[in-house]
Write a protein that holds these residues in place. Sequence first.
Motif, mmCIF file in Angstrom:
data_model
loop_
_atom_site.group_PDB
_atom_site.id
_atom_site.type_symbol
_atom_site.label_atom_id
_atom_site.label_comp_id
_atom_site.label_asym_id
_atom_site.label_seq_id
_atom_site.Cartn_x
_atom_site.Cartn_y
_atom_site.Cartn_z
ATOM 1 N N GLY A 3 -30.647 54.399 117.851
ATOM 2 C CA GLY A 3 -29.806 54.902 119.312
ATOM 3 C C GLY A 3 -28.995 56.277 118.991
ATOM 4 O O GLY A 3 -29.407 56.761 117.533
ATOM 5 N N PRO A 4 -27.575 56.008 119.608
ATOM 6 C CA PRO A 4 -27.178 57.472 119.216
ATOM 7 C C PRO A 4 -26.221 57.928 117.992
ATOM 8 O O PRO A 4 -26.262 56.474 116.914
ATOM 9 C CB PRO A 4 -25.337 57.275 120.354
ATOM 10 N N VAL A 5 -26.203 59.037 117.307
ATOM 11 C CA VAL A 5 -25.978 58.644 115.222
ATOM 12 C C VAL A 5 -24.792 59.504 115.400
ATOM 13 O O VAL A 5 -24.271 60.277 116.109
ATOM 14 C CB VAL A 5 -26.720 59.162 115.080
ATOM 15 N N THR A 53 -26.346 54.821 113.565
ATOM 16 C CA THR A 53 -26.612 54.715 113.435
ATOM 17 C C THR A 53 -27.217 53.103 114.237
ATOM 18 O O THR A 53 -26.900 52.429 114.543
ATOM 19 C CB THR A 53 -27.852 54.874 113.163
ATOM 20 N N LEU A 54 -26.945 54.057 116.050
ATOM 21 C CA LEU A 54 -26.777 53.045 117.026
ATOM 22 C C LEU A 54 -27.602 51.882 117.529
ATOM 23 O O LEU A 54 -28.898 52.873 117.930
ATOM 24 C CB LEU A 54 -25.699 52.996 117.957
ATOM 25 N N ASP A 55 -27.797 50.778 116.782
ATOM 26 C CA ASP A 55 -29.356 49.678 117.085
ATOM 27 C C ASP A 55 -29.196 49.376 118.805
ATOM 28 O O ASP A 55 -28.108 48.596 118.541
ATOM 29 C CB ASP A 55 -29.787 48.573 116.539
ATOM 30 N N PRO A 56 -30.098 49.768 119.373
ATOM 31 C CA PRO A 56 -30.032 49.311 121.554
ATOM 32 C C PRO A 56 -29.944 47.960 121.268
ATOM 33 O O PRO A 56 -29.861 47.590 122.471
ATOM 34 C CB PRO A 56 -31.401 50.126 121.678
ATOM 35 N N ASP A 57 -30.825 47.346 120.223
ATOM 36 C CA ASP A 57 -31.845 45.922 120.869
ATOM 37 C C ASP A 57 -30.311 45.134 120.122
ATOM 38 O O ASP A 57 -29.778 44.362 121.476
ATOM 39 C CB ASP A 57 -32.720 45.463 119.938
ATOM 40 N N MET A 59 -26.682 46.258 119.755
ATOM 41 C CA MET A 59 -26.046 47.184 119.905
ATOM 42 C C MET A 59 -24.944 47.316 118.875
ATOM 43 O O MET A 59 -23.812 46.808 118.422
ATOM 44 C CB MET A 59 -25.158 46.993 121.050
ATOM 45 N N GLU A 60 -25.081 47.044 117.017
ATOM 46 C CA GLU A 60 -24.980 47.066 116.359
ATOM 47 C C GLU A 60 -25.205 48.421 115.307
ATOM 48 O O GLU A 60 -26.491 48.831 115.787
ATOM 49 C CB GLU A 60 -24.942 46.369 115.101
ATOM 50 N N PHE A 61 -24.091 48.781 114.218
ATOM 51 C CA PHE A 61 -24.250 50.120 114.039
ATOM 52 C C PHE A 61 -24.643 50.130 112.995
ATOM 53 O O PHE A 61 -24.936 49.130 111.732
ATOM 54 C CB PHE A 61 -22.959 50.797 113.508
ATOM 55 N N ASN A 62 -26.119 50.786 112.166
ATOM 56 C CA ASN A 62 -26.548 50.771 110.771
ATOM 57 C C ASN A 62 -25.782 52.152 109.780
ATOM 58 O O ASN A 62 -26.092 52.697 110.390
ATOM 59 C CB ASN A 62 -28.510 50.890 111.437
ATOM 60 N N SER A 63 -25.047 51.295 108.699
ATOM 61 C CA SER A 63 -24.626 52.223 107.951
ATOM 62 C C SER A 63 -25.282 52.712 107.149
ATOM 63 O O SER A 63 -25.808 51.998 105.728
ATOM 64 C CB SER A 63 -23.808 52.003 107.407
#
Length: 569
Positions: A3-5, A53-57, A59-63
């Motif tokens: 998703g969005p970054v 980075t947003l995970d669309p599934d 809806m959490e951010f991976n840092s």
Amino acid sequence: MAGPVHYELYIRKTAPSPWTLMQATENRQQAIEAAEEILRDKHAVAVRVTKETLDPDTMEFNSVTVLTRGAPEAPRKRVVDQADRPNCMTPADLYTPHARDLLGRVLEDWLMRNGVTPFELLHRPDLVERLEASGVEVQHAIQKIAIPESQATGQPVHELIRHYQRLVEQAMERVMTAGRKGTFPDLANRSLADVAHRLAGTADRAFVMGGVIAGALVGVRGARGRLDRLMDLADRAPMEGAPRALVMVGIEQILVELLAARTGLAEILGPALDQGGSLAAVVRMVAPREIDALIAHDPRMALLMPAVDGAAARLGQRLDAGEYPILAASLARMVLRELQGPRRLRPADAPGEIDILRTLAMSLTATAGRLLTLEEVQNAFIERSKSLVTADFVQSYVVSCETVLCEAEQLTRLCENVTGAANKRSAARWLAACVTSLRFESEMRGAGPTAARKLQILAQLQRSVRAAALSDHDTEQIGGAIGVVGGTIEAEAKLTTQLARAPAPIPQKLSALLRLAAGETAPFGPAADRAKAEAIRMFRAPEARASLSASPETLVPLKTLMRAAGLAA
């Protein structure tokens, strides 16, 4: 799909302060430049840029950390859990196997000087008084226990030290009070069986029986003498039931600690034994029936398995009968531990180390299922095999060889005796380097035995390589190198041509050629191929056909050789 970054800039204004978010941007370069500018202007002691980075599934951010600069984070103190408490809370906790093992380590020197075990210390008033009068021994032991425990759990070290001091004082007072009150019966006036029957069902039966057994060892010096006394006590134990178990459990606990000490084990089995001999003696003591069966099958094992006599033999009989299972398991684990350790089994005799290792492998495999699993035994020998393929061991293993052929034979034996795919490959590399060397070819082609004898030696070496259970690639490489040398020797001697032209009966010449072609008297390779071709040519000759047709019985011994040489199905 990602998703969005965006990028986040964190700072720490002082070394102990936590990270705080300073800026968030979608421009990576802008975030990095801002971080470096803040650090350069000394507005913070540390900066960090992370990619979010947003995970669309979910809806959490991976840092992911992109940049970290500045002072490192100070180590955080471990938060003490309310459930954390000292490992030992009451004097009874000091009598558990784990606690006694720890006592044996922190008081190792004192116990060794006095020739006793932790179990005896916890049950003999005279030893407690001696330890208390020794000065700083107890204090040092408490510190050795409390400091690591404090570091592991976060509990204040001074509180742990005070706790263990109180606990030790209570335990010492308990033992000395029991001694003053005569709680431990004296076996000089009463039989052990009678004491066991009287103690059965009482609350402190294990503690009192431990004191009785430990008291029976007073004045007995040396591990061998102490083992003999313990076996005498076992002979005088009740025949069955809870009273017998009460005695046997106490004896077993002392035996486990007595035989766990390296010095005690060496004295019991014999100080002249090296590491490999000691391990073999332990295996024979733990599993005498299996070892006797192996010796009956292969009498040569008797030369490598040390004899077990005296008190050790008496203990072995009881272990064989199924008594002292904890001791048997402890000794078996000790053997595995030593096999996996770095100590050489025969420090001054590398070939002897191979022999004793084979003996141990056969012995432990015979006992697999009763004491250890087969997988545990295999893993132990795979680990031990790693030390057999090191440069130091290989050098000491072949140092006595005067010829390169001797080295090749020794290295082939090494390949046979190591286990594990990686160890087999390492051993094969040593052997391949030997047989492909110019020295090997030069010595084999030089003066010495006849060409026929050299080919026989190479054929035997090649068969040994094939029997060493190496990988197909290594077997082919090493066997091929041996075959090439054999082919050179045969070509120089023109052995095949001489056999074909020899004034001998055709069946006799065919037999000699087929033995060469079958790898019996020459290694597989060019020499065997030339012999095979010559045998085929001879079979096709009219005079050979006529001779064999006239005497069909001469074909019978040739058929086996023909099949081995690939000339018949």
